[in-house]
Design a protein around this motif. Structure first.
Motif, PDB file in Angstrom:
ATOM      1  N   ALA A 264       1.283  -1.368  -0.073  1.00 49.09           N
ATOM      2  CA  ALA A 264       0.115  -0.159  -0.133  1.00 49.09           C
ATOM      3  C   ALA A 264       0.273   1.291   0.051  1.00 49.09           C
ATOM      4  CB  ALA A 264      -1.505   0.407   1.322  1.00 49.09           C
ATOM      5  N   ARG A 265       1.698   1.227   0.512  1.00 49.36           N
ATOM      6  CA  ARG A 265       3.091   2.321   0.649  1.00 49.36           C
ATOM      7  C   ARG A 265       3.438   2.749  -0.519  1.00 49.36           C
ATOM      8  NH1 ARG A 265       3.210   4.524   5.608  1.00 49.36           N
ATOM      9  NH2 ARG A 265       2.522   3.059   7.712  1.00 49.36           N
ATOM     10  N   SER A 266       4.209   1.394  -1.081  1.00 52.44           N
ATOM     11  CA  SER A 266       4.558   1.584  -2.572  1.00 52.44           C
ATOM     12  C   SER A 266       3.984   1.785  -3.703  1.00 52.44           C
ATOM     13  CB  SER A 266       5.702   0.311  -2.597  1.00 52.44           C
ATOM     14  OG  SER A 266       5.946   0.305  -4.129  1.00 52.44           O
ATOM     15  N   TYR A 267       2.290   1.655  -3.828  1.00 50.02           N
ATOM     16  CA  TYR A 267       1.544   1.982  -4.633  1.00 50.02           C
ATOM     17  C   TYR A 267       1.058   3.151  -4.588  1.00 50.02           C
ATOM     18  CZ  TYR A 267      -3.190   1.545  -6.518  1.00 50.02           C
ATOM     19  OH  TYR A 267      -4.438   1.406  -7.017  1.00 50.02           O
ATOM     20  N   ARG A 268       1.342   3.446  -3.238  1.00 49.66           N
ATOM     21  CA  ARG A 268       0.869   5.637  -2.874  1.00 49.66           C
ATOM     22  C   ARG A 268       1.925   6.187  -3.326  1.00 49.66           C
ATOM     23  NH1 ARG A 268       1.932   9.000   1.805  1.00 49.66           N
ATOM     24  NH2 ARG A 268       0.527  10.675   1.926  1.00 49.66           N
ATOM     25  N   ALA A 269       2.926   5.500  -2.798  1.00 51.02           N
ATOM     26  CA  ALA A 269       4.242   6.446  -3.828  1.00 51.02           C
ATOM     27  C   ALA A 269       4.773   6.781  -4.884  1.00 51.02           C
ATOM     28  CB  ALA A 269       5.378   5.826  -2.789  1.00 51.02           C
ATOM     29  N   SER A 270       4.884   5.779  -5.565  1.00 50.71           N
ATOM     30  CA  SER A 270       3.955   5.418  -6.974  1.00 50.71           C
ATOM     31  C   SER A 270       2.948   6.063  -7.801  1.00 50.71           C
ATOM     32  CB  SER A 270       4.239   3.956  -7.696  1.00 50.71           C
ATOM     33  OG  SER A 270       4.170   3.673  -9.041  1.00 50.71           O
ATOM     34  N   PHE A 271       2.175   6.355  -7.326  1.00 50.66           N
ATOM     35  CA  PHE A 271       0.798   6.448  -7.735  1.00 50.66           C
ATOM     36  C   PHE A 271       0.616   8.567  -7.511  1.00 50.66           C
ATOM     37  CE2 PHE A 271       0.511   2.413  -9.210  1.00 50.66           C
ATOM     38  CZ  PHE A 271      -0.735   2.313 -10.145  1.00 50.66           C
TER      39      PHE A 271
END
Length: 202
Positions: free
Chosen positions: A86-93
């Protein structure tokens, strides 16, 4: 006389030009003609590499997904995997907030993106989540991620960061409690015969 240099087109080059265009001018700026102008070519030449606007949008989804740490889905326990993904998803998007409205407007079709979902489904299934809950669990996390990106894009980045941390922790804790309350007989064996397909990134 030397011939004028021509831009060498590729699918990746088209997608990255589209990403720059949307980042700079917003989602309404996405069109094959504007991408072609960005690359210094004629619009029809793009169709040798992409079928149209929908494929370009799906390609943008692939670019953002590729920037995620999908190896985090292999972490255990599943709560840690979901937190890190979730944290990686948020950072990328969140690095490309103008792209998000385009992605939410059409279903996920890319095999690469579906494979990313499969990794998360595998972690949840292994933990015992019933197959019918795999998509709802992932979508619940996505709702928080996308909402946080929207919040951050409107200005209050520090508040958005804190709210995301609190929300993600509470959501995962709540999901953990929910799973613990399921009778053992209703839980997944960890290897369901077929996985559900997500519809879109929201």
């Amino acid at each position: 006389m030397a011939r004028p240099k021509q831009t060498l087109l590729s699918r990746d080059g088209i997608l990255r030009a589209a990403l720059r265009l949307v980042d700079e001018h917003g989602p309404d700026a996405l069109s094959t003609n504007r991408i072609a102008a960005e690359l210094g070519v004629r619009g029809p030449s793009l169709y040798n590499h992409v079928s149209g606007r929908d494929e370009i949008i799906e390609g943008l989804r692939e670019l953002l997904t590729a920037d995620m740490d999908l190896g985090a889905a292999e972490l255990r326990p599943w709560t840690l995997a979901c937190d890190r993904v979730a944290r990686s998803y948020r950072a990328s998007f969140a690095a490309h907030p103008h792209v998000v409205p385009l992605l939410t407007a059409q279903p996920v079709r890319s095999p690469a993106v579906l494979a990313a979902y499969e990794k998360v489904f595998a972690a949840l299934g292994e933990a015992g989540w019933p197959e019918e809950d795999l998509v709802p669990v992932v979508r619940a996390i996505e709702y928080l991620v996308i909402g946080s990106i929207h919040d951050q894009a409107t200005g209050p980045s520090e508040d958005a960061e804190r709210a995301f941390d609190v929300g993600l922790s509470a959501l995962i804790h709540g999901l953990e409690q929910r799973l613990a309350g399921y009778p053992v007989s209703s839980r997944s064996s960890g290897r369901p015969a077929s996985r559900p397909r997500p519809r879109r990134n929201t």
